[in-house]
Design a protein around this motif. Structure first.
Motif, PDB file in Angstrom:
ATOM      1  N   SER A 185       4.376   8.427  -0.597  1.00  0.00           N
ATOM      2  CA  SER A 185       3.208   7.637  -1.009  1.00  0.00           C
ATOM      3  C   SER A 185       3.364   6.185  -0.594  1.00  0.00           C
ATOM      4  N   LEU A 186       4.554   5.649  -0.811  1.00  0.00           N
ATOM      5  CA  LEU A 186       4.793   4.258  -0.445  1.00  0.00           C
ATOM      6  C   LEU A 186       4.688   4.077   1.068  1.00  0.00           C
ATOM      7  N   ARG A 187       5.162   5.074   1.802  1.00  0.00           N
ATOM      8  CA  ARG A 187       5.060   4.997   3.255  1.00  0.00           C
ATOM      9  C   ARG A 187       3.605   5.065   3.696  1.00  0.00           C
ATOM     10  N   SER A 188       2.804   5.911   3.066  1.00  0.00           N
ATOM     11  CA  SER A 188       1.373   6.005   3.397  1.00  0.00           C
ATOM     12  C   SER A 188       0.671   4.679   3.136  1.00  0.00           C
TER      13      SER A 188
ATOM     14  N   LEU B 104       4.348  -1.072  -6.145  1.00  0.00           N
ATOM     15  CA  LEU B 104       5.571  -0.614  -6.805  1.00  0.00           C
ATOM     16  C   LEU B 104       5.478   0.882  -7.070  1.00  0.00           C
ATOM     17  N   GLU B 105       6.389   1.633  -6.465  1.00  0.00           N
ATOM     18  CA  GLU B 105       6.454   3.068  -6.698  1.00  0.00           C
ATOM     19  C   GLU B 105       7.496   3.335  -7.781  1.00  0.00           C
ATOM     20  N   VAL B 106       7.123   4.102  -8.793  1.00  0.00           N
ATOM     21  CA  VAL B 106       8.013   4.376  -9.922  1.00  0.00           C
ATOM     22  C   VAL B 106       8.636   5.746  -9.745  1.00  0.00           C
ATOM     23  N   LYS B 107       9.941   5.756  -9.521  1.00  0.00           N
ATOM     24  CA  LYS B 107      10.715   6.987  -9.447  1.00  0.00           C
ATOM     25  C   LYS B 107      11.802   6.934 -10.514  1.00  0.00           C
ATOM     26  N   ALA B 108      12.129   8.098 -11.062  1.00  0.00           N
ATOM     27  CA  ALA B 108      13.082   8.124 -12.163  1.00  0.00           C
ATOM     28  C   ALA B 108      14.400   8.777 -11.785  1.00  0.00           C
ATOM     29  N   GLY B 109      14.508   9.333 -10.577  1.00  0.00           N
ATOM     30  CA  GLY B 109      15.699  10.066 -10.209  1.00  0.00           C
ATOM     31  C   GLY B 109      16.630   9.280  -9.317  1.00  0.00           C
ATOM     32  N   ILE B 110      17.565  10.004  -8.717  1.00  0.00           N
ATOM     33  CA  ILE B 110      18.529   9.385  -7.802  1.00  0.00           C
ATOM     34  C   ILE B 110      18.307   9.858  -6.366  1.00  0.00           C
ATOM     35  N   ASN B 111      17.301  10.716  -6.163  1.00  0.00           N
ATOM     36  CA  ASN B 111      16.946  11.178  -4.821  1.00  0.00           C
ATOM     37  C   ASN B 111      15.466  10.932  -4.563  1.00  0.00           C
TER      38      ASN B 111
ATOM     39  N   VAL C 226       0.389   5.129  -5.283  1.00  0.00           N
ATOM     40  CA  VAL C 226       1.371   4.107  -5.642  1.00  0.00           C
ATOM     41  C   VAL C 226       1.130   3.747  -7.099  1.00  0.00           C
ATOM     42  N   ASP C 227       2.173   3.869  -7.915  1.00  0.00           N
ATOM     43  CA  ASP C 227       2.016   3.847  -9.365  1.00  0.00           C
ATOM     44  C   ASP C 227       1.512   2.521  -9.922  1.00  0.00           C
ATOM     45  N   PHE C 228       1.967   1.424  -9.352  1.00  0.00           N
ATOM     46  CA  PHE C 228       1.499   0.113  -9.800  1.00  0.00           C
ATOM     47  C   PHE C 228       1.292  -0.799  -8.596  1.00  0.00           C
ATOM     48  N   VAL C 229       0.221  -1.548  -8.641  1.00  0.00           N
ATOM     49  CA  VAL C 229      -0.033  -2.599  -7.652  1.00  0.00           C
ATOM     50  C   VAL C 229      -0.252  -3.881  -8.442  1.00  0.00           C
ATOM     51  N   VAL C 230       0.610  -4.846  -8.206  1.00  0.00           N
ATOM     52  CA  VAL C 230       0.652  -6.040  -9.046  1.00  0.00           C
ATOM     53  C   VAL C 230       0.218  -7.263  -8.256  1.00  0.00           C
TER      54      VAL C 230
ATOM     55  N   GLU D 277       1.688   2.224   5.916  1.00  0.00           N
ATOM     56  CA  GLU D 277       1.034   2.498   7.193  1.00  0.00           C
ATOM     57  C   GLU D 277      -0.428   2.072   7.197  1.00  0.00           C
ATOM     58  N   LYS D 278      -1.055   2.122   6.028  1.00  0.00           N
ATOM     59  CA  LYS D 278      -2.475   1.782   5.947  1.00  0.00           C
ATOM     60  C   LYS D 278      -2.702   0.280   5.809  1.00  0.00           C
ATOM     61  N   TYR D 279      -1.835  -0.400   5.017  1.00  0.00           N
ATOM     62  CA  TYR D 279      -2.118  -1.801   4.676  1.00  0.00           C
ATOM     63  C   TYR D 279      -1.089  -2.799   5.200  1.00  0.00           C
ATOM     64  N   LYS D 280       0.036  -2.345   5.692  1.00  0.00           N
ATOM     65  CA  LYS D 280       1.082  -3.224   6.233  1.00  0.00           C
ATOM     66  C   LYS D 280       1.400  -4.394   5.293  1.00  0.00           C
ATOM     67  N   PRO D 281       1.812  -4.110   4.061  1.00  0.00           N
ATOM     68  CA  PRO D 281       2.132  -5.196   3.120  1.00  0.00           C
ATOM     69  C   PRO D 281       3.418  -5.911   3.513  1.00  0.00           C
ATOM     70  N   ASN D 282       3.598  -7.080   2.988  1.00  0.00           N
ATOM     71  CA  ASN D 282       4.831  -7.837   3.240  1.00  0.00           C
ATOM     72  C   ASN D 282       6.008  -7.305   2.443  1.00  0.00           C
ATOM     73  N   PHE D 283       5.718  -6.632   1.336  1.00  0.00           N
ATOM     74  CA  PHE D 283       6.788  -6.193   0.448  1.00  0.00           C
ATOM     75  C   PHE D 283       6.539  -4.757  -0.006  1.00  0.00           C
ATOM     76  N   LEU D 284       7.603  -3.959  -0.041  1.00  0.00           N
ATOM     77  CA  LEU D 284       7.571  -2.621  -0.621  1.00  0.00           C
ATOM     78  C   LEU D 284       8.649  -2.547  -1.689  1.00  0.00           C
TER      79      LEU D 284
END
Length: 441
Positions: free
Chosen positions: A393-396, A381-388, A368-372, A399-406
């Motif tokens: 990674s965000l799903r992994s 926060l996962e950083v993607k630059a495309g439209i697809n 995951v590119d940034f954790v704030v 599943e591991k930490y069950k955060p309140n926000f993705l």
């Protein structure tokens, strides 16, 4: 160009706990301009001392430091009354006079009524800091390169900025606004946020003119290396600086010392890296072993990424042409998305003033590119630059930490995809606050 730091300057002026203020920031991010503009707009008068342009001015601070004597002498020199309530005193390039830097302590203790602001190269201040630096006796503000929001203001797109700042939910923006903001973002990724480069582009409409400014700024940084460091250390600084594009272009963007030179070792270059970070020329994002509060307690000191302070300067170091930035969406995937990650790091630092972290799974298969850390909560926060975008990674992480926000950035419009909040790259200012309305169920 009025900067977003301006309200903070006004707050400092009106505070009953006001102390002398030091405006911190890398060279050429606009410190002098903003302080002079502040003096012109908010005070009846101001006096301006530049210790680099006129070294003789430092003599006013020699001998025993007595604020009233200094004020009296400056009043005579500038041929004007220095009124404690209506005159702003600007001490620029203060790193060139240790005594002037020391004097801030005495003004804080003995003459609090005077409005004093200081600025200087962070490189110089860090290296010439006297033993009696006025710790606890000054206020600080940080000035960074212009954010994308400030850029919109500078290029007369005020309405788009206002629109972005007043978004209240994840309803998509009207398509004409979305497309116009994507085009503005392309321009920003080339021009960046160094005020002189933005001004040159605004005046000429020519991207190559902005690039000339970038090269001048980079040359001035290299000269600073030689000025403030030993020849051996200056060489290390230059090697690190020039290695940033190559480091970010790698699939694994973790900073590798052997990518500087095959024989490079961490212990030989760490002081140079710290020097560049203290000078405000690079941003570091550290890997964390777990996303728990406080994130500082879980960072791996020897595992980090290095970003340039400004995406426009990164492009100049990389020698990328304007055509690449403006032709289709190729820019967003070049250097394996390095420009976009650098852009996000730059915006997060300037807009939120947060420390930068990222998370990588023990197997290395998910990242995951940034954790704030913001307002006592943790936001991945996962950083993607495309439209697809694909979110393995965000799903992994979920599943591991069950955060309140993705959260994820893309070239897509604002929207929610189940548990994931999608931010357009141009709307990173909305992260993480808007995520509060996107709770994982």
């Amino acid at each position: 160009m009025k900067r977003d730091i301006y309200p903070k300057l006004l707050e400092w002026k009106s505070s009953k706990y006001r102390k002398p203020l030091i405006l911190k920031g890398a060279r050429q991010v606009g410190k002098t301009f903003i302080l002079k503009e502040f003096g012109r707009r908010e005070y009846k008068d101001f006096i301006y001392l530049n210790f680099e342009e006129n070294p003789d001015l430092a003599d006013f601070f020699q001998g025993q430091i007595e604020p009233e004597r200094i004020i009296r002498n400056l009043s005579i020199y500038f041929k004007k009354e220095i009124n404690p309530d209506t005159t702003l005193i600007i001490l620029d390039e203060i790193q060139e006079s240790n005594r002037a830097l020391n004097s801030l302590k005495y003004f804080s203790e003995e003459s609090k009524e005077y409005h004093i602001v200081a600025a200087g190269s962070l490189i110089g201040i860090m290296l010439s800091m006297p033993q009696s630096f006025p710790v606890g006796k000054v206020n600080f503000l940080n000035l960074y390169p212009m954010t994308f929001l400030e850029f919109l203001d500078a290029v007369e797109k005020h309405e788009l900025r206002d629109y972005l700042e007043n978004v209240a939910d994840f309803s998509p923006l009207p398509l004409p606004f979305h497309n116009e903001l994507i085009e503005a973002l392309k321009a920003y990724l080339f021009i960046g946020g160094m005020p002189e480069a933005v001004q040159r582009y605004r005046d000429t409409g020519d991207f190559q003119e902005a690039r000339k400014v970038h090269r001048e700024i980079i040359d001035s940084y290299i000269l600073d290396f030689a000025k403030h460091a030993s020849p051996a250390e200056a060489q290390k600084l230059t090697l690190i600086w020039n290695s940033i594009p190559g480091q970010l272009a790698r699939e694994n963007k973790k900073f590798i010392f052997t990518a500087i030179q095959k024989s490079a070792r961490a212990r030989e270059y760490e002081s140079a890296l710290q020097w560049l970070e203290n000078a405000g020329l690079i941003l570091r994002a550290y890997n964390i072993t777990a996303p728990r509060l406080p994130l500082q307690g879980y960072k791996e000191h020897n595992s980090f990424k290095v970003f340039a302070l400004d995406v426009g300067l990164l492009g100049a170091i990389s020698r990328l042409s304007p055509e690449l930035f403006l032709r289709g969406d190729k820019l967003f995937t070049e250097f394996k998305g390095a420009f976009i990650e650098n852009y996000i790091a730059q915006q997060l630092k300037a807009l939120k003033e947060v420390d930068l972290f990222y998370w990588k799974s023990p197997t290395g298969k998910a990242e995951v590119d940034f954790v704030v850390e913001y307002k006592s909560q943790i936001f991945p926060l996962e950083v993607k630059a495309g439209i697809n975008p694909k979110g393995k990674s965000l799903r992994s992480y979920y599943e591991k930490y069950k955060p309140n926000f993705l959260s994820r950035t893309t070239l897509l419009n604002l929207r929610k995809d189940g548990i994931v909040c999608n931010y357009p790259l141009y709307a990173i200012n909305l992260f993480p606050e808007l995520a509060l309305s996107c709770t994982v169920g």
